[in-house]
Scaffold this motif. Structure first.
Motif, PDB file in Angstrom:
ATOM      1  N   PRO A 255       0.826  -1.208   0.000  1.00  0.00           N
ATOM      2  CA  PRO A 255       0.000   0.000   0.000  1.00  0.00           C
ATOM      3  C   PRO A 255       0.859   1.256   0.000  1.00  0.00           C
ATOM      4  O   PRO A 255       2.067   1.205   0.242  1.00  0.00           O
ATOM      5  N   THR A 256       0.220   2.387  -0.254  1.00  0.00           N
ATOM      6  CA  THR A 256       0.901   3.658  -0.071  1.00  0.00           C
ATOM      7  C   THR A 256       0.771   4.088   1.390  1.00  0.00           C
ATOM      8  O   THR A 256       0.048   3.466   2.181  1.00  0.00           O
ATOM      9  N   CYS A 257       1.499   5.149   1.752  1.00  0.00           N
ATOM     10  CA  CYS A 257       1.452   5.641   3.139  1.00  0.00           C
ATOM     11  C   CYS A 257       1.801   7.122   3.126  1.00  0.00           C
ATOM     12  O   CYS A 257       1.930   7.748   2.066  1.00  0.00           O
ATOM     13  N   ASN A 258       1.959   7.703   4.288  1.00  0.00           N
ATOM     14  CA  ASN A 258       2.323   9.106   4.430  1.00  0.00           C
ATOM     15  C   ASN A 258       3.740   9.322   3.918  1.00  0.00           C
ATOM     16  O   ASN A 258       4.670   8.642   4.319  1.00  0.00           O
ATOM     17  N   GLU A 259       3.924  10.282   3.005  1.00  0.00           N
ATOM     18  CA  GLU A 259       5.157  10.381   2.232  1.00  0.00           C
ATOM     19  C   GLU A 259       6.389  10.704   3.066  1.00  0.00           C
ATOM     20  O   GLU A 259       7.508  10.355   2.685  1.00  0.00           O
ATOM     21  N   GLU A 260       6.230  11.354   4.221  1.00  0.00           N
ATOM     22  CA  GLU A 260       7.417  11.709   4.992  1.00  0.00           C
ATOM     23  C   GLU A 260       8.018  10.524   5.733  1.00  0.00           C
ATOM     24  O   GLU A 260       9.123  10.616   6.281  1.00  0.00           O
ATOM     25  N   CYS A 261       7.341   9.387   5.731  1.00  0.00           N
ATOM     26  CA  CYS A 261       7.809   8.232   6.493  1.00  0.00           C
ATOM     27  C   CYS A 261       8.209   7.057   5.609  1.00  0.00           C
ATOM     28  O   CYS A 261       8.283   5.916   6.086  1.00  0.00           O
ATOM     29  N   ILE A 262       8.430   7.313   4.327  1.00  0.00           N
ATOM     30  CA  ILE A 262       8.941   6.270   3.453  1.00  0.00           C
ATOM     31  C   ILE A 262       9.641   6.949   2.273  1.00  0.00           C
ATOM     32  O   ILE A 262       9.296   8.073   1.904  1.00  0.00           O
TER      33      ILE A 262
END
Length: 621
Positions: A255-262
């Motif tokens: 899945p995608t996630c919050n961009e600052e944490c990946i």
């Protein structure tokens, strides 16, 4: 025969015997004695390994100590059923994995001449597993594995979100937790949960991609790795499973996630804070996002699987992470390489949002292993195995989508030429872009570096292998809407750069464009890299050149291109990469002073000094 082989053969016989007794519902005195002797043997193996040196020796020592400790727990169990569970979920998997790792250490890693053959055999096993008919005799539809090393507050949030947003009521989903040697309350928390399959290790071993031990007890048709710093959301599982149901040859869906944490451009912008307190806001955001939409399934060349759904192929011994990545980093790069080269597809499902707090477990392991030195240590492992660099080979193309949007190709059939796609990240980005627009695209690939042929074999529609790009015109006979040079120009086998650009331009359709980039070794960052510094060379090794790269005079090249194709046709951009050095402004001021740069020319020079990569877009107007 290696020293351990007879010992492990006997240990395996002991495990099979004790397991058969416990499966019968009893725990006889004879079985107890066998298990006690087994524990003593594991302690002896650990003692022997403490005096050995090798890539996997310390990991194997910890496995042996864990097996001995789990055997003691089994002997102390209050009921035969409790003993059976401890034995089945801990002792047996530990022994199976220990035996595999000892074989890898002593029969492969200590014999470099065998590694190439071993890699070929592993790739063949992956490809055979992809092509074979899938098993249907699974007990569950899904096995969810949650590994944890300390950070119990994150594990609690992850598990509670799973119970809230996953339908366990039908009995077709099982939960497996792995406490990987935590020193906080993780074990007590996992033991308080209602599920059955619990693995509690005394010594941290870093459970590779979550499957290392759990692979031996997962009984689901699909296996989910769920990081303990992730948070499940509405429809997360059914959306990810929908990809497997609709697409062929898919290994993992992420899945995608919050961009600052990946990293790896896998995240998206969010409107909430990365805190426990904002998780309800996160759930509202996810509910708006999590609407199944195949147009948002992106095929990728590399994925970081903080959460992943994979088919259960674990009865194939080779389907596992490479244990030589003992310090976390580059393990997912390596597994992605194995998937690409065996024809498996990797899908980033942007119609499915799962929150990620960002490396809670891995950062704990990295810190314990020596203050974030794992990048320095593990990057050469990838290079040695695959003979290419894991970062420089990705083929990610900055701002390409912006140029594609400007192009506005209305033809339903788009023809693209991709030159040196390397791992193929840019190639797949083009395919994903036009797929989202429902436009068909044919992508031809020109590969000059034979090391990358296997990467793009299943990505491109046609592949041309050329030793040099000087004779491009003789090999391609089509006109293209877009021509993309995915590798930096500095690295390519081109003798004469201007005729090369002319050849590309001649093969464009009207209004088409050529996209290219090159490393600017005049930039502040690259200048500092070339000086003595404390920055580890093994991390920042893009400095000039031990392997045939060249420095192009940036200003002269831009002027020559603008003269040949007109200033209007040539767009130039400068990309600033993540910097390891500070004080670029003082550096620039010093250059202005030394060279006596007039005020009017300083903006351009500032761009040149700050741009680590120069981007070219040449349009056919």
């Amino acid at each position: 025969m290696q020293w351990y082989e007879g010992i492990m053969e006997t240990a395996q016989t002991a495990v099979d015997y004790v397991g058969s007794v416990l499966d019968a519902g009893t725990f006889t005195d004879e079985a107890r004695q066998v298990l006690s002797d087994f524990g003593a043997v594991m302690d002896s193996i650990a003692d022997y390994l403490s005096r050995e040196e090798g890539t996997l020796v310390e990991k194997c020592r910890r496995y042996a100590l864990n097996a001995a400790h789990s055997a003691d727990k089994t002997l102390a169990a209050h009921t035969p059923e409790e003993a059976r569970q401890l034995f089945s979920y801990e002792v047996r998997p530990l022994v199976l994995d220990l035996r595999y790792q000892l074989d890898l250490e002593y029969n492969i890693l200590r014999h470099p001449e065998r590694e190439e053959e071993h890699l070929a055999e592993t790739l063949a096993a992956f490809e055979a597993a992809r092509k074979r008919p899938r098993r249907t005799d699974f007990k569950y539809r899904v096995s969810i594995i949650v590994p944890a090393y300390n950070k119990v507050e994150f594990s609690r949030c992850a598990i509670e979100s799973l119970f809230r947003h996953t339908d366990f009521s039908r009995g077709d989903i099982e939960l497996i937790t792995i406490n990987d040697g935590s020193s906080d309350e993780t074990e007590a928390y996992f033991n308080s949960l209602p599920h059955t399959k619990k693995i509690n290790l005394k010594h941290n071993v870093y459970n590779h991609l979550g499957w290392g031990i759990a692979r031996h007890i997962a009984e689901g048709e699909y296996v989910v790795y769920f990081s303990n710093d992730a948070v499940a959301t509405e429809h997360w599982l059914e959306n990810l499973l929908a990809v497997h149901a609709a697409e062929q040859d898919v290994f993992w869906v992420v899945p995608t996630c919050n961009e600052e944490c990946i990293s790896n451009a896998q995240g998206i912008a969010v409107d909430y804070a990365n805190t426990f307190e904002d998780m309800e806001k996160m759930q509202a955001f996810a509910a708006r996002n999590n609407v199944s939409n195949p147009l948002l399934w992106e095929e990728r060349a590399i994925l970081m699987p903080f959460v992943s759904v994979v088919p259960n192929l674990f009865n194939v011994p080779e389907i596992r992470a490479d244990y030589r990545y003992v310090m976390c980093d580059f393990e997912d790069d390596d597994f992605s390489a194995m998937l690409r080269r065996s024809g498996f597809r990797q899908i980033l499902a942007k119609d499915t949002f799962v929150h990620h707090f960002g490396g809670a477990t891995l950062n704990e392991v990295r810190t314990k292993r020596g203050n974030y030195k794992s990048i320095v240590s593990m990057r050469p492992v990838f290079r040695a195995k695959w003979q290419v660099d894991p970062w420089e080979s990705r083929g990610h193309l900055t701002f390409l989508e912006n140029f594609l949007k400007e192009q506005d190709i209305r033809d339903s059939h788009v023809h693209v030429l991709m030159i040196e796609p390397m791992f193929g990240e840019g190639l797949l980005a083009v395919r994903n872009y036009f797929r989202k627009l429902r436009q068909s695209v044919v992508i031809d690939a020109v590969v000059s570096d034979a090391r990358y042929l296997s990467d793009v074999r299943s990505m491109a529609d046609n592949i041309i292998h050329m030793d040099t790009l000087d004779h491009l015109t003789e090999e391609i006979h089509e006109l293209y809407d877009i021509i993309i040079i995915a590798a930096p120009l500095n690295n390519l086998p081109i003798t004469h750069i201007l005729p090369f650009f002319h050849s590309c331009h001649e093969h464009l359709r009207p209004n088409g464009f050529v996209y290219a980039l090159m490393r600017n070794y005049n930039s502040f960052e690259h200048t500092m890299e070339s000086l003595p510094s404390q920055v580890p060379y093994l991390v920042y090794n893009t400095v000039m050149p031990l392997d045939g790269r060249r420095i192009y005079p940036v200003t002269r090249l831009i002027a020559a291109l603008q003269e040949r194709f007109t200033e209007t046709a040539v767009q130039i951009g400068y990309i600033i990469e993540k910097h390891a050095f500070s004080d670029a402004e003082s550096f620039a001021q010093s250059i202005y002073t030394v060279l006596r740069i007039p005020e009017a020319s300083r903006d351009y020079l500032c761009q040149l000094l700050s741009g680590d990569v120069v981007l070219f877009c040449i349009r056919k107007v």
